[in-house]
Design a protein around this motif. Structure first.
Motif, PDB file in Angstrom:
ATOM      1  N   SER A  65       0.835  -1.194   0.000  1.00 14.70           N
ATOM      2  CA  SER A  65       0.000   0.000   0.000  1.00 14.70           C
ATOM      3  C   SER A  65       0.875   1.252   0.000  1.00 14.70           C
ATOM      4  CB  SER A  65      -0.920  -0.003   1.217  1.00 14.70           C
ATOM      5  OG  SER A  65      -1.652   1.192   1.279  1.00 14.70           O
ATOM      6  N   PRO A  66       0.769   2.153  -0.990  1.00 12.45           N
ATOM      7  CA  PRO A  66       1.575   3.387  -1.009  1.00 12.45           C
ATOM      8  C   PRO A  66       1.321   4.263   0.218  1.00 12.45           C
ATOM      9  CG  PRO A  66       0.525   3.015  -3.130  1.00 12.45           C
ATOM     10  CD  PRO A  66      -0.070   2.036  -2.201  1.00 12.45           C
ATOM     11  N   LEU A  67       0.098   4.262   0.687  1.00 10.99           N
ATOM     12  CA  LEU A  67      -0.225   5.111   1.832  1.00 10.99           C
ATOM     13  C   LEU A  67       0.529   4.670   3.074  1.00 10.99           C
ATOM     14  CD1 LEU A  67      -2.011   7.563   2.090  1.00 10.99           C
ATOM     15  CD2 LEU A  67      -3.835   6.107   2.972  1.00 10.99           C
ATOM     16  N   THR A  68       0.837   3.393   3.151  1.00  9.74           N
ATOM     17  CA  THR A  68       1.628   2.911   4.293  1.00  9.74           C
ATOM     18  C   THR A  68       2.996   3.596   4.321  1.00  9.74           C
ATOM     19  OG1 THR A  68       0.500   0.774   4.223  1.00  9.74           O
ATOM     20  CG2 THR A  68       2.617   0.862   5.369  1.00  9.74           C
ATOM     21  N   TRP A  69       3.638   3.677   3.168  1.00 11.01           N
ATOM     22  CA  TRP A  69       4.974   4.292   3.114  1.00 11.01           C
ATOM     23  C   TRP A  69       4.896   5.815   3.235  1.00 11.01           C
ATOM     24  CZ3 TRP A  69       8.976   1.219   3.683  1.00 11.01           C
ATOM     25  CH2 TRP A  69       8.795  -0.144   3.394  1.00 11.01           C
ATOM     26  N   VAL A  70       3.820   6.386   2.727  1.00  8.29           N
ATOM     27  CA  VAL A  70       3.646   7.827   2.903  1.00  8.29           C
ATOM     28  C   VAL A  70       3.489   8.169   4.379  1.00  8.29           C
ATOM     29  CG1 VAL A  70       2.097   9.768   2.434  1.00  8.29           C
ATOM     30  CG2 VAL A  70       2.717   8.197   0.597  1.00  8.29           C
ATOM     31  N   ILE A  71       2.691   7.393   5.049  1.00 10.28           N
ATOM     32  CA  ILE A  71       2.507   7.618   6.489  1.00 10.28           C
ATOM     33  C   ILE A  71       3.826   7.427   7.231  1.00 10.28           C
ATOM     34  CG2 ILE A  71       1.364   6.729   8.550  1.00 10.28           C
ATOM     35  CD1 ILE A  71      -1.061   6.120   6.791  1.00 10.28           C
ATOM     36  N   PHE A  72       4.575   6.428   6.775  1.00  9.37           N
ATOM     37  CA  PHE A  72       5.875   6.187   7.407  1.00  9.37           C
ATOM     38  C   PHE A  72       6.790   7.406   7.222  1.00  9.37           C
ATOM     39  CE2 PHE A  72      10.285   4.682   6.928  1.00  9.37           C
ATOM     40  CZ  PHE A  72      10.511   4.198   8.211  1.00  9.37           C
ATOM     41  N   VAL A  73       6.808   7.947   6.006  1.00  8.92           N
ATOM     42  CA  VAL A  73       7.643   9.132   5.739  1.00  8.92           C
ATOM     43  C   VAL A  73       7.135  10.330   6.535  1.00  8.92           C
ATOM     44  CG1 VAL A  73       8.363  10.759   3.960  1.00  8.92           C
ATOM     45  CG2 VAL A  73       8.379   8.304   3.500  1.00  8.92           C
ATOM     46  N   VAL A  74       5.828  10.505   6.586  1.00 10.71           N
ATOM     47  CA  VAL A  74       5.267  11.601   7.369  1.00 10.71           C
ATOM     48  C   VAL A  74       5.668  11.475   8.826  1.00 10.71           C
ATOM     49  CG1 VAL A  74       3.117  12.625   8.193  1.00 10.71           C
ATOM     50  CG2 VAL A  74       3.370  12.028   5.781  1.00 10.71           C
ATOM     51  N   GLY A  75       5.692  10.264   9.298  1.00  9.22           N
ATOM     52  CA  GLY A  75       6.146  10.051  10.670  1.00  9.22           C
ATOM     53  C   GLY A  75       7.586  10.486  10.851  1.00  9.22           C
ATOM     54  N   LEU A  76       8.423  10.148   9.866  1.00 11.50           N
ATOM     55  CA  LEU A  76       9.824  10.589   9.942  1.00 11.50           C
ATOM     56  C   LEU A  76       9.915  12.119   9.890  1.00 11.50           C
ATOM     57  CD1 LEU A  76      11.628   7.995   7.626  1.00 11.50           C
ATOM     58  CD2 LEU A  76      11.646   8.097  10.127  1.00 11.50           C
ATOM     59  N   VAL A  77       9.080  12.723   9.074  1.00 10.03           N
ATOM     60  CA  VAL A  77       9.079  14.188   8.978  1.00 10.03           C
ATOM     61  C   VAL A  77       8.728  14.807  10.316  1.00 10.03           C
ATOM     62  CG1 VAL A  77       7.867  16.145   7.952  1.00 10.03           C
ATOM     63  CG2 VAL A  77       8.625  14.246   6.508  1.00 10.03           C
ATOM     64  N   VAL A  78       7.739  14.245  10.952  1.00 13.19           N
ATOM     65  CA  VAL A  78       7.345  14.765  12.261  1.00 13.19           C
ATOM     66  C   VAL A  78       8.494  14.643  13.251  1.00 13.19           C
ATOM     67  CG1 VAL A  78       5.780  14.445  14.196  1.00 13.19           C
ATOM     68  CG2 VAL A  78       4.899  14.357  11.856  1.00 13.19           C
ATOM     69  N   ILE A  79       9.159  13.504  13.210  1.00  9.63           N
ATOM     70  CA  ILE A  79      10.284  13.307  14.130  1.00  9.63           C
ATOM     71  C   ILE A  79      11.385  14.320  13.833  1.00  9.63           C
ATOM     72  CG2 ILE A  79      12.101  11.694  14.814  1.00  9.63           C
ATOM     73  CD1 ILE A  79      10.083   9.430  14.306  1.00  9.63           C
ATOM     74  N   ILE A  80      11.649  14.507  12.525  1.00 12.12           N
ATOM     75  CA  ILE A  80      12.688  15.486  12.164  1.00 12.12           C
ATOM     76  C   ILE A  80      12.287  16.894  12.591  1.00 12.12           C
ATOM     77  CG2 ILE A  80      13.858  16.539  10.196  1.00 12.12           C
ATOM     78  CD1 ILE A  80      13.738  13.814   8.820  1.00 12.12           C
ATOM     79  N   LEU A  81      11.027  17.228  12.414  1.00 10.49           N
ATOM     80  CA  LEU A  81      10.558  18.540  12.850  1.00 10.49           C
ATOM     81  C   LEU A  81      10.739  18.728  14.343  1.00 10.49           C
ATOM     82  CD1 LEU A  81       7.268  18.969  10.747  1.00 10.49           C
ATOM     83  CD2 LEU A  81       9.406  20.232  10.509  1.00 10.49           C
ATOM     84  N   ILE A  82      10.452  17.715  15.095  1.00  7.44           N
ATOM     85  CA  ILE A  82      10.619  17.811  16.545  1.00  7.44           C
ATOM     86  C   ILE A  82      12.092  18.012  16.898  1.00  7.44           C
ATOM     87  CG2 ILE A  82      10.388  16.537  18.703  1.00  7.44           C
ATOM     88  CD1 ILE A  82       7.871  15.246  17.528  1.00  7.44           C
ATOM     89  N   ILE A  83      12.940  17.252  16.215  1.00  8.99           N
ATOM     90  CA  ILE A  83      14.380  17.378  16.489  1.00  8.99           C
ATOM     91  C   ILE A  83      14.877  18.772  16.107  1.00  8.99           C
ATOM     92  CG2 ILE A  83      16.658  16.492  15.857  1.00  8.99           C
ATOM     93  CD1 ILE A  83      15.350  13.746  15.503  1.00  8.99           C
ATOM     94  N   MET A  84      14.406  19.249  14.923  1.00  6.13           N
ATOM     95  CA  MET A  84      14.825  20.581  14.490  1.00  6.13           C
ATOM     96  C   MET A  84      14.321  21.648  15.451  1.00  6.13           C
ATOM     97  SD  MET A  84      16.626  20.334  11.672  1.00  6.13           S
ATOM     98  CE  MET A  84      16.434  21.821  10.727  1.00  6.13           C
ATOM     99  N   GLY A  85      13.134  21.492  15.979  1.00  9.55           N
ATOM    100  CA  GLY A  85      12.608  22.450  16.929  1.00  9.55           C
ATOM    101  C   GLY A  85      13.380  22.481  18.230  1.00  9.55           C
ATOM    102  N   ILE A  86      13.759  21.343  18.693  1.00 11.06           N
ATOM    103  CA  ILE A  86      14.525  21.272  19.942  1.00 11.06           C
ATOM    104  C   ILE A  86      15.916  21.838  19.751  1.00 11.06           C
ATOM    105  CG2 ILE A  86      15.508  19.672  21.619  1.00 11.06           C
ATOM    106  CD1 ILE A  86      13.072  17.863  21.152  1.00 11.06           C
ATOM    107  N   SER A  87      16.485  21.577  18.565  1.00 17.03           N
ATOM    108  CA  SER A  87      17.865  22.046  18.333  1.00 17.03           C
ATOM    109  C   SER A  87      17.960  23.567  18.292  1.00 17.03           C
ATOM    110  CB  SER A  87      18.394  21.450  17.025  1.00 17.03           C
ATOM    111  OG  SER A  87      17.653  21.960  15.932  1.00 17.03           O
ATOM    112  N   ALA A  88      16.813  24.240  18.103  1.00 15.34           N
ATOM    113  CA  ALA A  88      16.834  25.700  18.073  1.00 15.34           C
ATOM    114  C   ALA A  88      17.222  26.295  19.419  1.00 15.34           C
ATOM    115  CB  ALA A  88      15.470  26.226  17.627  1.00 15.34           C
TER     116      ALA A  88
END
Length: 901
Positions: A495-518
């Motif tokens: 299912s493509p949506l499975t991998w999209v959700i997986f990537v979105v999850g990674l994006v969220v994690i990266i956003l959190i990390i980028m926010g903390i690093s500020a």
């Protein structure tokens, strides 16, 4: 006849025909010494001009000399009686006239002159219109008395003995009025040597117990003169010696009566009540009961000569012998015979005329005489056998019971069919029970135990696929790209949506990390480098936002799946070439095909060169008819006839193959058909039954030279079985098979490629299943002469056209993928725009305020807690507390005071 002797008198040629036991390997005899040895005939005494009747003992001891007694009219009109005996004593069979005598008294020729022999064979009684006599067979003494006292004109008689007493039952006519006579039965007590007239014990008046409805010609029937001899007014009578049951046949009334003596050993009369008088009629004709006989002494089995004559003209129509199992209470018009001779298994003996005029019985055997004077004997068959008449001799021979039937007694009837869930093999004495614990198929007359699991129809795949719910590729693409399926692990993975959700999850994690690093200045360098990387892969923000690069990763994954799905989906066409399940989805039947069907008239659409080949292949496909007869006694050795009606003429068709299976309980016929439209008749001779039938057609497949047209193999068969165990295939059934052409047209993916055609025949049985089988009884079983199967094969005037087209072609595939790419980019661009306008500003303001407040709090704390020593001066910092509600809008201020110390 009796167990030792069969003798026939031929008045036309003045001859006797004599045959001695053992039957059927009989010894033929001659009478006078003038006849050469080996002749089958002998000349009777020249003084006889016409033989009335012959009598022999009912049972003859094997050590006694065979003999018979005759009565006749001599050339001068005298009434004569005589005895012939075998004088050879060595089975050479030479009969000699031992004695003959003229009945004393000046009696004229008697039209009605009958003989009855005493059961012990010691003497013979004669009854005539005017006299009665007793003929002693030891002394040859002849006693005669006048018989006119009783007014009886005799037609038939029979005797029983009780000790030394002899009782005679004489049936005849009594002149009740000057213009009419009635049928009556007299019961006499006889005391040889007939010094006095017989003692009349009882009289039974037949017309008083027979009642016919209005309009029945028998109601107004009139016998004018009792003494006039008329063939249709003959009577017959037979007594069962141990039970006292009496059969009386009145052929002119087409009726047989069943009476009972009040005492079989010492009778004093007839039981004269409604429960003891029974009758059986055979319609408004003549001839039923012309002869009657008990086949045993117990009164359990009886034989009746059932002739059929036209009532008024007395013209012969048919003759048969009916054998009944007698139950006094059930002897009525509904009683069905055990067997009827002749039948399909016991055919008319070749030398016999079909018109029977008389029969006698002895020891269970039946000897009948036809209207040409030819005798034939049905000999009782032992256990597990029946008498077959397929012989050139004068006697039947035993044959083993056909499969599906049994015989556990001596008799002339056919073997009894198995019923109630039983079966039998050939020559069975009893039937075997089918296993009740399993689903077995044991119909009436079953020859083996079959199981329903063995009875199957052959059903080819004829249904054309239906188009899927979605036939627009853009809808299919969107459904598969944005559907999250949890049916299986495979569905989750592909299912493509499975991998999209997986990537979105990674994006969220990266956003959190980028926010903390500020909040950590040391990580600002790395944070800025990551931003630069994500900005370079930003597809929707044109490198403006680094977060666009994160979203672009999801877009790339989604588009990659879309392109892979489109490529794989494109090549799943046509359905004939689609093999394994697709990797790209959870729907195993996903195909790039849509279908449409239409019904078209033949000749209107067959006009192009492209489809002409496939129609020619359909018309040339050879048909082979396959018929299976299931649980039947028929074999491949039987004379099964297949006929075709062509130009109003029946023509024979060959059976190319016949074989049996399942312990010879199923026979299969293979019949090539010369045409696609044909009318056939299958004739299965005999009483054998068929439990079920399976019928179908086969035909080979074919492929054209250019491989553009493919004709599918034809192979189908429909099974028809009865609903009840006592049902079998009806004697005459009809099958109508309608064949319809199905032409499949496959449009190519590439317009320049040729159209592919496929074709097959579809079938439909137009048959009334409830008329194929009938409830069988032993009576209907024996009446069955053959099983006739009519098969009509016809073609419908239309054909079914099925069209297969691709849902998406190559150009459409590219267009839809480009459109999908733009839609995805715009969709995610819209999402990013919303993110930039609504989420990013709020996020920045919140971060700035939090950062500023944190910075101020840290500065205040440092100034409040520090002490500066500068030239003896000090500073004291006084901080106001949190403002009250009144001055909540005023910023907090700090006052620094300098002190010297």
């Amino acid at each position: 006849m009796n167990n030792r002797l069969l003798v026939t008198a031929d008045n036309l040629n003045s001859l006797y025909y004599i045959q001695l036991a053992p039957f059927p390997n009989t010894v033929t005899c001659n009478i006078s010494s003038e006849s050469p040895d080996g002749w089958t005939t002998g000349v009777w005494n020249s003084s006889c001009d016409f033989i009335y009747s012959l009598v022999v003992p009912k049972y003859h001891p094997s050590n006694d000399v065979p003999y018979f007694v005759y009565n006749c009219i001599d050339q001068f009109g005298n009434n004569m009686i005589g005895l012939y005996a075998d004088i050879s004593n060595n089975n050479t069979c030479i009969f000699k006239l031992k004695n003959n005598a003229v009945v004393p008294g000046n009696y004229s020729t008697q039209n009605n002159f009958i003989l009855c022999m005493e059961p012990n064979g010691s003497g013979v009684y004669g009854f005539a219109d005017d006299f009665i006599f007793y003929y002693n067979l030891s002394s040859f003494q002849l006693s005669v008395l006048n018989f006119t006292t009783f007014g009886l004109s005799p037609r038939a008689c029979d005797m029983i003995m009780s000790g030394s007493s002899t009782f005679a039952l004489v049936a005849g006519y009594v002149q009740t009025y000057d213009w009419s006579a009635e049928e009556m039965v007299f019961l006499f007590s006889l005391n040889p040597p007939l010094v006095d007239l017989p003692k009349l014990i009882d009289v039974f008046n037949i017309p008083r117990v027979l009642h016919f409805p209005f309009g029945d010609p028998r109601r107004n029937r009139l016998v004018a003169q009792s003494r006039d001899y008329v063939p249709q007014n003959s009577l017959s009578v037979s007594i069962a010696s141990r039970t006292g049951q009496i059969l009386i046949g009145i052929q002119s009334l087409n009726t047989v009566l069943l009476l009972i003596l009040d005492n079989a050993t010492n009778p004093t009369g007839f039981l004269n009540n409604s429960s003891s008088i029974h009758s059986k009629q055979n319609g408004v004709v003549m001839g039923y009961g012309k002869s009657v006989a008990w086949l045993d002494n117990e009164g359990q089995t009886a034989a009746i000569l059932a002739n059929t004559y036209a009532y008024f003209a007395y013209e012969w129509i048919s003759s048969s012998i009916h054998v009944y199992e007698i139950d006094v209470d059930s002897f009525n018009d509904s009683l069905e015979p055990l067997t009827i001779y002749p039948n399909s298994e016991q055919v008319l003996q070749p030398q016999l005329s079909p018109s029977f005029i008389y029969f006698v019985s002895s020891s269970g055997h039946v000897a009948l005489l036809d209207n040409l004077g030819t005798p034939f004997v049905l000999l009782s068959a032992p256990f597990g056998a029946y008498p077959t008449t397929s012989t050139s001799g004068s006697f039947s021979v035993k044959a083993p019971c056909i499969r599906g039937t049994y015989n556990n007694h001596y008799g002339i009837e056919l073997c009894t069919p198995c019923s109630n869930g039983t079966y039998s093999s050939r020559g069975a004495i009893n039937c075997s029970a089918c296993d009740s614990n399993v689903s077995s198929f044991c119909p009436f007359g079953a020859v083996a135990q079959l199981f329903y699991a063995d009875l199957k129809s052959i059903v080819p795949q004829q249904d054309y696929p239906e188009s899927p719910e979605l036939t627009i590729f853009s809808d299919i693409l969107l459904q598969n790209m944005f559907t999250l399926n949890h049916e299986s692990n495979h569905c989750r993975i592909v299912s493509p949506l499975t991998w999209v959700i997986f990537v979105v999850g990674l994006v969220v994690i990266i956003l959190i990390i980028m926010g903390i690093s500020a909040f950590y200045p040391r990580s600002h360098l790395h944070r800025n480098r990551v931003k630069v990387i994500f900005k370079h892969i930003d597809l929707i923000g044109e490198g403006e936002l680094w977060i666009g690069g994160l979203v672009s990763i999801a877009i790339i994954i989604l588009l990659t799946f879309a392109y892979l799905f489109s490529h794989a989906y494109y090549y799943r066409y046509p359905i004939e070439q689609v093999g394994s399940n697709p990797w790209f989805g959870c729907q195993n039947d996903m195909r790039n095909s849509k279908f449409s069907s239409s019904m078209q008239m033949m000749g209107l659409q067959r006009i192009t060169k492209e489809n002409d080949d496939i129609f020619d292949m359909l018309d040339r496909q050879p048909f082979t008819l396959n018929i299976d007869f299931i649980n039947t006694a028929f074999t491949c050795n039987d004379s099964i006839v297949v006929q075709r009606l062509f130009a109003y003429t029946l023509m024979s068709l060959p059976i190319t193959s016949c074989y049996s299976t399942k312990n010879e309980s199923i026979i299969s016929l293979v019949i090539p058909l010369p045409s696609h439209e044909i009318y056939l008749q299958l004739i299965l001779p005999g009483v054998r039954t068929v439990g079920a039938i399976r019928l179908g057609l086969t035909g080979p497949g074919n492929t054209s030279d250019d491989e553009r047209s493919t004709l599918r193999e034809l192979n189908f068969a429909s099974l028809y079985e009865p609903l009840l165990n006592n049902q079998v295939l009806a004697p005459s059934i009809n099958f109508l098979i309608r064949m319809t052409r199905i032409v499949n047209q496959t449009t190519p993916l590439i317009a320049s490629d040729p159209i592919i055609f496929g074709a097959m025949w579809s079938y439909a049985f137009d048959t009334k299943a409830d008329e194929l089988f009938i409830t069988e009884t032993q009576y209907t079983f024996y009446k069955r002469q053959k099983t006739l199967i009519n098969i009509t094969l016809s073609n419908t005037a239309y054909f079914i056209s099925n069209l297969q087209e691709p849902i998406v072609k190559y150009n459409d595939l590219i267009f839809h993928n480009l459109l999908f790419t733009i839609v995805v980019l715009e969709l995610f661009g819209l999402l990013l725009l919303v993110f930039k306008i609504l989420i990013v500003p709020v996020f920045r303001i919140s971060i700035a305020r939090i950062s500023k407040q944190t910075h101020r709090d840290r500065s205040d704390t440092d100034q409040l807690t520090s002490v500066a020593v500068t030239g003896g001066q000090g500073a004291v910092i006084h901080r106001k507390t949190r403002p009250s509600n009144d001055d909540a809008e005023q910023p907090s201020r700090a006052t620094i005071r300098h002190h010297n110390f």
